[in-house]
Scaffold this motif. Structure first.
Motif: not given
Length: 713
Positions: A19-20, A23, A26-27, A97, A101, A396, A400
């Motif tokens: 999950r990290d 993320q 995506e970022e 992504t 996910s 964080t 998003r």
């Protein structure tokens, strides 16, 4: 495919890490779109994709390996400079992504293989990446995704000493799966199995691992990528990866060609002979030994050789390139994951400790006052330390919304830039998780209703690109989150007319701007002429306010027509323990949140039934808590007024006695009392009695509503 407990635990760890990684992927893509030349960003997202692929392979998630491999191949082309970053490329990668996910969440729910619709969706997304693949790639039916060559690098030979820990099998890990996966990185030319640790048959534990392997691997992958294969067993196993003897001369020549003045650690890492993780491990051991033995730190090169991380010839070559004394830096900023249930248990225990402290303070005698003061100080420090464990930066969560702003802006045909400030502001993790949905609705609303289309903005002399700002900061024991846009602002007259039409207010009722703007939080209220995919149904803003109120927060709105709108959410820093002000009303006790209290004054004499007082020339309305909660008994001979402030509005609370400040452990009221207004919870006092915690926001709002109704009547 069924999973035993150990395998499930290992898979849960994989899901958490994955999950990290998704993320971060995506970022990184969003950051890359804004700054296409960001080399570090490209490397970071490439590593994230590669680690995802490798970790998925360890658990036999073939569908994830094949899908992520294509994404990794595209990112590899970007990293090599053969593929330029473009909005089209980012738009093709971002849905990938999302797909990764969703597959990870399926794994978390126990679905080990994708269903037909998910597989078809994956094929469709991969076809969208075909234009960005150098040789194209077909992904039809159940055909395996073709393996694309990694960026051109010379193949090197590595010697791997793999001593798996005794609990490896118990933790759901199969040593042979690691060996099989190594073959996907290159060619395994030699495997020697050692059973020296194997005990006699009567002493053998069938669940323990006694195997060790010496493996020779020829691959173009760097050492850091080989190391990621063993991330899930590194803690309880001894994994050593060094260049093969045949490669020593090549590393020595490469190091000699490097610039001078580099530190030995930089030289070894740059050469690829040592990874950053191994260097951190060696530096940590160096410091531990220095502290334990009380001596100067050992030379890092000697330590690396001793630990078997690199051969002496390579270290000697690195030392030869130094012109000054070896400098080392140790930067260990890693975090450990703590189960949320254990953390909540700690907070509960600290709460009980605070209650016990209050009880001890009440019964303390003069002989023990000094000791009691020290205990109270220590308890207060423990409380702050325990609560800080649950404090996380809000950045964080705010970041998003970069994806949300991008996607919604494209859907609406608008140009909007997102500006985030205050990302380092910390708040309770429980609050962070529960505030995401309200923030999401506010962001989408600002994009849809607030920011104008480019043509309209140009017409009014604005920059055609709108700006949405997310800002977080601390204020008087609270955290404030602002969602602000530079759009058209709220139409006061239109909102008021719609409210009159729906019967929410009577025609001709004088209302302040704030009162008019707050009407949009009424259930079903909407001024939109058409219904879109984003809004217009009158559903959402009332839910936002209800969710914020459930967190003991408030929501405020400022707007200027043609300039923009700012929505301000004010929340407590934590949901567990607060600083309160204890007051008495008859035989009952109440807690007023201390951050809402501005001052306390004596209630001046006056006729019965009055509900205002003169406070230094200011008309101050007040609420008699005895009458509000129907508490029996005569009023106190001398009453006090606790003045509280909410959203800039000051109101007094008439009480019988002031009992002082108190650390308050919040206890929920339970389902039976979940709809009780003006009370946010309860607490246990040091003498064992119960005190109710006042919810100042609804308390003042209800009082204002009753006054308006009374005046209208």
């Amino acid at each position: 495919m069924s999973l035993d407990d150990d395998m499930r635990e290992a898979l849960d760890m994989f899901v958490t890490e994955a999950r990290d990684l998704v993320q971060g992927l995506e970022e990184g893509l969003l950051e890359l779109e804004d700054q296409p030349g960001g080399g570090e960003t490209v490397n970071a997202i490439f590593r994230a994709a590669h680690t995802l692929k490798g970790s998925s392979g360890l658990f036999g998630m073939r569908h994830l390996v094949e899908f992520t491999h294509v994404v990794e191949t595209v990112l590899g082309s970007v990293r090599d400079g053969t593929l330029d970053v473009s909005p089209g490329l980012v738009s093709a990668l971002l849905p990938c992504t999302d797909h990764i996910s969703s597959q990870i969440e399926n794994l978390a729910a126990g679905q080990m293989e994708p269903d037909s619709s998910q597989a078809a969706e994956g094929m469709r997304l991969l076809e969208g990446l075909n234009p960005y693949l150098q040789n194209g790639m077909t992904t039809t039916g159940s055909e395996k995704v073709a393996e694309e060559a990694e960026p051109a690098q010379r193949e090197r030979s590595w010697q791997l000493a793999l001593n798996f820990g005794p609990d490896c099998l118990r933790n759901g890990m199969d040593p042979l799966s690691f060996l099989r996966y190594l073959s996907s990185l290159g060619e395994v030319t030699d495997v020697v199995t050692s059973v020296e640790a194997l005990p006699e048959a009567d002493a053998m534990d069938a669940e323990s691992c006694y195997l060790s392997f010496d493996v020779t691997l020829v691959t173009a992958a760097p050492k850091s990528e080989i190391e990621t294969v063993f991330d899930f067993v590194r803690e309880d196993s001894d994994i050593r990866i060094v260049p093969a003897e045949s490669e020593l001369d090549a590393y020595v020549r490469a190091i000699r060609a490097m610039p001078e003045n580099d530190r030995i650690g930089d030289v070894l890492i740059t050469s690829g002979a040592v990874t950053e993780l191994e260097m951190e491990e060696a530096l940590r051991l160096q410091q531990e030994r220095a502290v334990r033995q009380g001596t100067q730190p050992e030379p890092i090169g000697e330590l690396l050789v001793e630990m078997g991380i690199v051969q002496r010839d390579i270290v000697d070559a690195a030392l030869a390139r130094q012109r000054r004394t070896t400098e080392t830096r140790s930067h260990d900023n890693r975090t450990i994951r703590v189960d949320a249930g254990r953390l909540d248990k700690l907070i509960d225990l600290v709460g009980e400790l605070v209650i016990a402290q209050s009880s001890t303070g009440i019964s303390s005698s003069s002989e023990t006052s000094e000791a009691q003061a020290e205990v109270m100080r220590l308890v207060d420090e423990v409380r702050h330390s325990a609560l800080s464990l649950r404090m996380v930066p809000i950045g964080t969560t705010l970041r998003r919304f970069e994806r949300v702003v991008r996607d919604v802006s494209m859907e609406l045909g608008k140009e909007v830039s997102l500006v985030i400030t205050g990302a380092d502001t910390e708040m309770d993790k429980a609050l962070v998780e529960r505030i995401s949905d309200p923030l999401l609705h506010l962001v989408r609303n600002s994009l849809d209703h607030g920011v104008e289309p480019p043509a309209e903005r140009r017409k009014y002399g604005k920059n055609q690109q709108g700006t949405l700002r997310l800002n977080a900061y601390h204020d008087a024991g609270n955290i404030v989150i602002e969602v602000a846009d530079d759009g058209r602002g709220l139409d006061r007259d239109r909102i008021l007319a719609k409210a009159v039409e729906r019967g929410l207010v009577a025609a001709g009722t004088p209302l302040t701007d704030s009162e008019v703007y707050n009407l949009i939080f009424e259930p079903g209220f909407s001024t939109a002429e058409t219904v879109s995919n984003l809004s217009g149904r009158g559903v959402g803003m009332d839910v936002v306010k209800r969710n914020v109120t459930s967190l003991r927060g408030t929501i405020e709105m400022d707007s200027t027509r043609g300039i923009g709108t700012t929505i301000r959410i004010r929340l407590p820093l934590t949901l567990a323990i607060i600083d309160g002000f204890l007051v008495g009303v008859g035989t009952s006790s109440f807690i007023v949140p201390l951050d809402r209290v501005t001052e306390c004054v004596e209630l001046p004499p006056g006729p019965p039934g009055r509900d205002v007082m003169n406070l230094r020339g200011e008309v101050l309305p007040f609420i008699r808590l005895k009458e509000l909660f129907t508490i029996p008994g005569p009023p106190a001979r001398r009453q006090n007024v606790v003045i509280v402030e909410q959203s800039g509005q000051r109101t007094g609370l008439v009480v019988d006695s002031l009992l002082g400040e108190l650390q308050t452990v919040i206890k929920p009221l339970g389902i039976l009392f979940s709809r009780v207004r003006c009370i946010s919870g309860s607490t246990i006092l040091g003498n064992g009695e119960i005190a109710l915690i006042l919810d100042v926001g609804p308390l003042i709002a209800d009082h204002s509503d009753r006054e308006q109704t009374r005046q209208a009547a």
